[in-house]
Design a protein around this motif. Structure first.
Motif, PDB file in Angstrom:
ATOM      1  N   ASP A  83      19.969  36.041 -49.109  1.00 41.27           N
ATOM      2  CA  ASP A  83      19.416  36.291 -50.415  1.00 41.27           C
ATOM      3  C   ASP A  83      19.609  36.983 -50.985  1.00 41.27           C
ATOM      4  O   ASP A  83      19.743  38.607 -51.016  1.00 41.27           O
ATOM      5  CB  ASP A  83      17.658  35.709 -50.398  1.00 41.27           C
ATOM      6  CG  ASP A  83      17.389  34.401 -49.611  1.00 41.27           C
ATOM      7  OD1 ASP A  83      18.229  33.049 -50.203  1.00 41.27           O
ATOM      8  OD2 ASP A  83      16.931  34.028 -48.364  1.00 41.27           O
ATOM      9  N   GLY A  84      19.131  37.425 -52.386  1.00 38.86           N
ATOM     10  CA  GLY A  84      19.111  38.465 -53.316  1.00 38.86           C
ATOM     11  C   GLY A  84      18.735  38.238 -54.672  1.00 38.86           C
ATOM     12  O   GLY A  84      19.469  37.206 -55.229  1.00 38.86           O
ATOM     13  N   SER A 103      13.770  31.739 -46.273  1.00 35.44           N
ATOM     14  CA  SER A 103      12.252  31.226 -46.368  1.00 35.44           C
ATOM     15  C   SER A 103      12.101  30.557 -46.777  1.00 35.44           C
ATOM     16  O   SER A 103      10.894  29.623 -45.693  1.00 35.44           O
ATOM     17  CB  SER A 103      11.906  32.647 -47.631  1.00 35.44           C
ATOM     18  OG  SER A 103      12.736  31.859 -48.711  1.00 35.44           O
ATOM     19  N   LYS A 127      19.963  35.963 -41.785  1.00 38.29           N
ATOM     20  CA  LYS A 127      19.601  36.361 -42.849  1.00 38.29           C
ATOM     21  C   LYS A 127      19.608  38.309 -43.542  1.00 38.29           C
ATOM     22  O   LYS A 127      19.024  38.726 -43.084  1.00 38.29           O
ATOM     23  CB  LYS A 127      17.609  35.913 -42.426  1.00 38.29           C
ATOM     24  CG  LYS A 127      17.719  34.802 -42.232  1.00 38.29           C
ATOM     25  CD  LYS A 127      16.472  34.400 -42.269  1.00 38.29           C
ATOM     26  CE  LYS A 127      15.838  33.323 -41.676  1.00 38.29           C
ATOM     27  NZ  LYS A 127      14.115  32.847 -41.284  1.00 38.29           N
ATOM     28  N   PHE A 183      19.088  40.364 -47.320  1.00 35.92           N
ATOM     29  CA  PHE A 183      18.600  39.970 -48.098  1.00 35.92           C
ATOM     30  C   PHE A 183      19.331  41.328 -48.518  1.00 35.92           C
ATOM     31  O   PHE A 183      18.697  41.954 -48.554  1.00 35.92           O
ATOM     32  CB  PHE A 183      16.986  40.411 -47.995  1.00 35.92           C
ATOM     33  CG  PHE A 183      16.345  40.433 -49.600  1.00 35.92           C
ATOM     34  CD1 PHE A 183      15.760  39.135 -49.422  1.00 35.92           C
ATOM     35  CD2 PHE A 183      16.072  41.250 -50.052  1.00 35.92           C
ATOM     36  CE1 PHE A 183      14.984  39.037 -51.348  1.00 35.92           C
ATOM     37  CE2 PHE A 183      15.400  40.871 -51.258  1.00 35.92           C
ATOM     38  CZ  PHE A 183      15.162  40.280 -51.710  1.00 35.92           C
ATOM     39  N   SER A 186      20.618  43.839 -52.400  1.00 41.70           N
ATOM     40  CA  SER A 186      19.398  43.881 -53.759  1.00 41.70           C
ATOM     41  C   SER A 186      20.171  45.398 -53.650  1.00 41.70           C
ATOM     42  O   SER A 186      21.083  45.720 -53.713  1.00 41.70           O
ATOM     43  CB  SER A 186      18.319  44.481 -52.418  1.00 41.70           C
ATOM     44  OG  SER A 186      17.349  45.455 -53.220  1.00 41.70           O
ATOM     45  N   GLN A 189      12.133  38.372 -49.855  1.00 37.48           N
ATOM     46  CA  GLN A 189      13.028  38.579 -48.471  1.00 37.48           C
ATOM     47  C   GLN A 189      12.605  38.025 -47.659  1.00 37.48           C
ATOM     48  O   GLN A 189      10.403  38.136 -46.973  1.00 37.48           O
ATOM     49  CB  GLN A 189      12.812  39.811 -48.243  1.00 37.48           C
ATOM     50  CG  GLN A 189      13.398  40.550 -46.605  1.00 37.48           C
ATOM     51  CD  GLN A 189      13.710  42.024 -47.104  1.00 37.48           C
ATOM     52  OE1 GLN A 189      13.611  43.032 -47.879  1.00 37.48           O
ATOM     53  NE2 GLN A 189      14.466  42.643 -46.197  1.00 37.48           N
ATOM     54  N   ALA A 225      14.506  39.058 -42.330  1.00 37.54           N
ATOM     55  CA  ALA A 225      15.922  39.103 -43.433  1.00 37.54           C
ATOM     56  C   ALA A 225      16.022  40.676 -42.598  1.00 37.54           C
ATOM     57  O   ALA A 225      14.938  41.612 -42.829  1.00 37.54           O
ATOM     58  CB  ALA A 225      15.947  38.656 -44.334  1.00 37.54           C
ATOM     59  N   LEU A 278      17.475  44.242 -44.874  1.00 37.50           N
ATOM     60  CA  LEU A 278      17.705  44.360 -46.055  1.00 37.50           C
ATOM     61  C   LEU A 278      19.279  44.992 -45.663  1.00 37.50           C
ATOM     62  O   LEU A 278      19.265  46.054 -45.297  1.00 37.50           O
ATOM     63  CB  LEU A 278      16.543  45.654 -46.412  1.00 37.50           C
ATOM     64  CG  LEU A 278      17.063  46.184 -48.199  1.00 37.50           C
ATOM     65  CD1 LEU A 278      16.986  44.227 -49.050  1.00 37.50           C
ATOM     66  CD2 LEU A 278      15.363  47.111 -48.251  1.00 37.50           C
TER      67      LEU A 278
END
Ligand code: DC
Length: 247
Positions: free
Chosen positions: A32-33, A156, A165, A167, A169, A216, A220, A222
Motif C-alpha cells: 500500500d501507499g 488493512s 505487508k 507500506f 511512502s 498503514q 505493515a 514502512l
C-alpha cells in the motif's frame, strides 16, 4: 536463471537460494501507499523477480471511472454508479512480462492513466458500493495463487491475513517530480503545479474518506522510497519479504 526486471540495476547480494526459497512458497504480499510513491513499479518488479501475479487495484478503480465517464454517468451519484456496477467486468491479461487491464474485454491500460480519469478516480473510490464490488473481486483473485496486490487498503481491509505487508511512502515533492517526468515522457502537456495539485487532492481524499481510508496497517513495514532508485527499492523489499518469510 533469475528474471531481473529490465532497467533495474540490482545491487543486491541476497543469495539465490534465499530467493528460491521465497519463490517456492505460496505467498500473499500486500503493498500500500500514496499515489506515485513507486509502489506499482515495485509491485511489477517484485512480481517478475518472484514470479507472482501482480494485481494493480488502482487500475480497477480507474477502469470503473473510465466506464462511468464513457457512459456519461455522474461519478458523484452513488445511486447511478451502484446501478451499473454489475455491467462492469475487469480482468488482467499477461503479455510477455507485463499485465494489462481490460474493461469489458477491451484493453484500457493507456486510457485509465490519463488525467481525465485521474481527476475523477479518487471521488469514485469513496463510493462504498464500488469498494465492496472491487474488494470481492480482489479477494477472489488472491484466493488461489501467489500474488502481490498493490493499492491503498490491501493490508488493512482486502487481505488482512497477507503474509507480508509493505507500506510505501515518499514526500509529495519527490512524487510530483516522478509523476511529472512520467507524463512528460508520454508527451502529455502539463505543468508541475498541476501534477502536484492532482496528487495533493488525491492524497487528501484517499486518506480522509470514511470507507477504507489509506492507512498503514499495524503490522505493515514502512519503506521510504524517497532516496531510492528502482533497484534499491526492489532490494529493500526483498529484504523485508525474506525477513518475514524465513522464520
Ligand atoms: O494507485 P492509483 O493512483 O492508480 O489509484 C487510483 C485511485 O484509486 C487512487 O486515487 C485511490 C484509489 N484506490 C483506492 O481507493 N483503493 C485501492 N485499493 C487502490 C486505489
Amino acid at each position: 536463471m533469475y528474471n531481473i526486471p529490465q532497467g533495474v540495476g540490482l545491487g543486491m547480494s541476497l543469495l539465490k537460494h534465499e530467493l528460491e526459497k521465497i519463490r517456492q512458497q505460496k505467498l500473499v504480499i500486500a503493498l500500500d501507499g500514496h499515489s506515485s510513491s513507486g509502489k506499482s513499479t515495485l509491485a511489477h518488479n517484485l512480481a517478475q523477480l518472484l514470479q507472482l501475479n501482480h494485481i494493480d487495484t488502482g487500475a480497477m478503480y480507474r477502469a470503473v471511472t473510465l466506464y462511468l465517464l464513457d457512459h456519461h454517468i455522474d461519478t458523484t451519484s452513488k445511486e447511478k454508479v451502484s446501478e451499473v456496477l454489475d455491467d462492469i467486468d475487469i480482468t488482467f491479461h499477461r503479455e510477455k512480462e507485463k499485465c494489462y487491464t481490460y474493461l469489458n474485454g477491451r484493453k484500457v491500460e493507456e486510457e485509465i492513466r490519463t488525467m481525465r480519469v485521474s481527476d475523477h478516480v479518487s471521488a469514485v473510490s469513496t463510493i462504498s458500493a464500488v469498494r465492496r464490488h472491487l474488494v470481492k473481486l480482489q479477494r477472489k483473485m488472491a484466493a488461489s495463487e501467489s500474488v502481490i496486490m498493490d493499492g491503498r487498503d490491501i493490508g488493512s481491509v482486502v487481505l488482512p491475513e497477507a503474509d507480508v505487508k509493505i507500506f510505501v511512502s515518499a514526500s509529495l515533492e519527490i512524487r510530483t517530480e516522478r509523476r511529472y517526468k512520467e507524463l512528460l515522457d508520454k508527451g502529455v502537456k502539463i505543468t508541475k503545479e498541476e501534477v502536484a495539485d492532482n496528487l495533493a487532492k488525491r492524497d487528501h481524499i484517499d486518506s480522509n474518506r470514511a470507507d477504507s481510508p489509506l492507512v498503514q496497517a499495524d503490522d505493515a513495514i514502512l519503506l521510504d522510497t524517497g532516496a531510492l532508485d528502482q533497484g534499491q527499492m526492489l532490494a529493500e523489499a526483498i529484504k523485508i519479504i525474506h525477513g518475514k518469510t524465513s522464520s
